[in-house]
Design a protein around this motif. Sequence first.
Motif, mmCIF file in Angstrom:
data_model
loop_
_atom_site.group_PDB
_atom_site.id
_atom_site.type_symbol
_atom_site.label_atom_id
_atom_site.label_comp_id
_atom_site.label_asym_id
_atom_site.label_seq_id
_atom_site.Cartn_x
_atom_site.Cartn_y
_atom_site.Cartn_z
ATOM 1 N N SER A 1 19.513 4.004 20.852
ATOM 2 C CA SER A 1 18.392 3.085 21.078
ATOM 3 C C SER A 1 17.115 3.642 20.472
ATOM 4 N N ARG B 1 25.658 13.993 21.991
ATOM 5 C CA ARG B 1 25.175 12.681 22.445
ATOM 6 C C ARG B 1 23.860 12.349 21.724
ATOM 7 N N VAL B 2 23.876 11.184 21.063
ATOM 8 C CA VAL B 2 22.705 10.735 20.299
ATOM 9 C C VAL B 2 22.173 9.457 20.948
ATOM 10 N N ASP B 3 20.891 9.416 21.170
ATOM 11 C CA ASP B 3 20.243 8.222 21.731
ATOM 12 C C ASP B 3 20.091 7.198 20.604
ATOM 13 N N THR C 1 23.917 5.550 24.085
ATOM 14 C CA THR C 1 24.201 6.887 23.528
ATOM 15 C C THR C 1 25.614 6.917 22.951
ATOM 16 N N TRP C 2 25.740 7.568 21.807
ATOM 17 C CA TRP C 2 27.049 7.773 21.167
ATOM 18 C C TRP C 2 27.267 9.273 20.945
ATOM 19 N N GLN D 1 19.062 2.873 26.631
ATOM 20 C CA GLN D 1 19.881 4.068 26.879
ATOM 21 C C GLN D 1 21.295 3.939 26.299
#
Length: 469
Positions: free
Chosen positions: A333, A329-331, A363-364, A361
């Motif tokens: 934003s 999970r990558v932020d 996330t991908w 917030q």
Amino acid sequence: MFGRATSLRFRTTLLVIAAIVLVLGTATLAIDIRVDNEVAQRADTNLLERAQALADIYNSQTQASTQALPSYWIPSFLADDGTVYFQIDCGGRRVVSSSQAALLAWPALQPAQSMAFVDMADRQGTALRAIALRFSANANAPHGVGDTNADVASALGAPECVLGLAVDRSEVVDFQQSMDRIEFGAVVLGFLAVAVLTPLLVTRSLHPLSGLARAMETIGPDTPSMRLADTRIRELVPLITHFNEVLSRMEEGLLRERQFASSAAHELRTPLSELRTAIEVEMRYPSGRDVNELLADIGEIGQNMERMVTALLLLTRVEAGIERLALQRVDVSALTKTLIGRHRLRLQERSLKLAAQIDAQVTWMADPTLLDVVLGNLLGNAIAYAPAGSTIQLQCTASGWFVSNPAPDLTAEDVARMQQRFWRKGKEAGVHTGLGLSLAASAARAQSLRMELVLHEGNLLARVLVRFS
């Protein structure tokens, strides 16, 4: 340390010769035994026929005359056979015998035996083959010729006789030895023929391997696209197929290495120029800036180069199948804000306005390094080629990431080719995407993201869509 290499031709020749000699020798030995047995059986059959004929002659003579046969009597059909010994005993009494026959060790018949064969020798050392045959002597009543049934003979009142016949068996031995010499000579000739022909045949059979080796010698780093030609030899088909597959993988690896080196050189050229320019300007025209601030700028350039090299190396290994991405999970934003801060100075230099709409917030599931490459290159491309003083639109949502900049000089055909490596629209136009968009597209595919470039109302829209959450 390896010893001297063994010749495949020599090993194959040696194995073929050994196998043929073994098979030929075994077959010859079996044939020799069979021939010797056959000759011996035929000789015994002939000896039996002579003994039966002698018994029949004896019965015929005693039937025609009541006088005993003279002891020196020799049948005419045995007179020309060389060394011959015979004797006839009837009722325990010897009735006829050849000279010196009594000196031989004749075979003794058991009560149930009608005949027996034995090898023996006389005083002169002559090899003999002897037979002892039981038969019924002639009496007043007639009897069958060659009848050896003792019970019938006793019932007819005829005495029981035993005939002994020994003949020289040197001819049989000579014939067997002659056959042995012929068979041994055939084996020797066969061995010589095999020893001469096998190396020639093996060399002929291995000729395709020599041609294959010569073809392999022409393949090297300078000719990575060459492949071995197909062959109709079944045993070489898997070898050629696997070798060509290895060449294909090596070519792909070589192309990836060259592409990595080319990409790294191209992408590092700008930050290296910036680093050198900054140092030279500071050395010639000291600005009086704080050393820590100056070193921080230099460090930022170094970090950019490190991120680029890391991303290129990771992408190359992923595309080669050497490494698999561990998505996390990558932020997005926070990453978008970091990218804006990274390009803030460039925005100010070109008097560009950035209208950013960043949802909180977002996330991908992605790789942080490669996602930085995708979004950073798209934003950097928009800043580099947007007209000075124009406005760039940026939007970050959970479903996608969008950046749009005015592009009055681009056409739909240009947009379709923008993801090609080092694409340039024209020398005068100065539109050059370099590796940025090509690298961003490759990094997006590696993360299962969909990157699209669309020309809409004079604006170039770049969007990255999430295929999964």
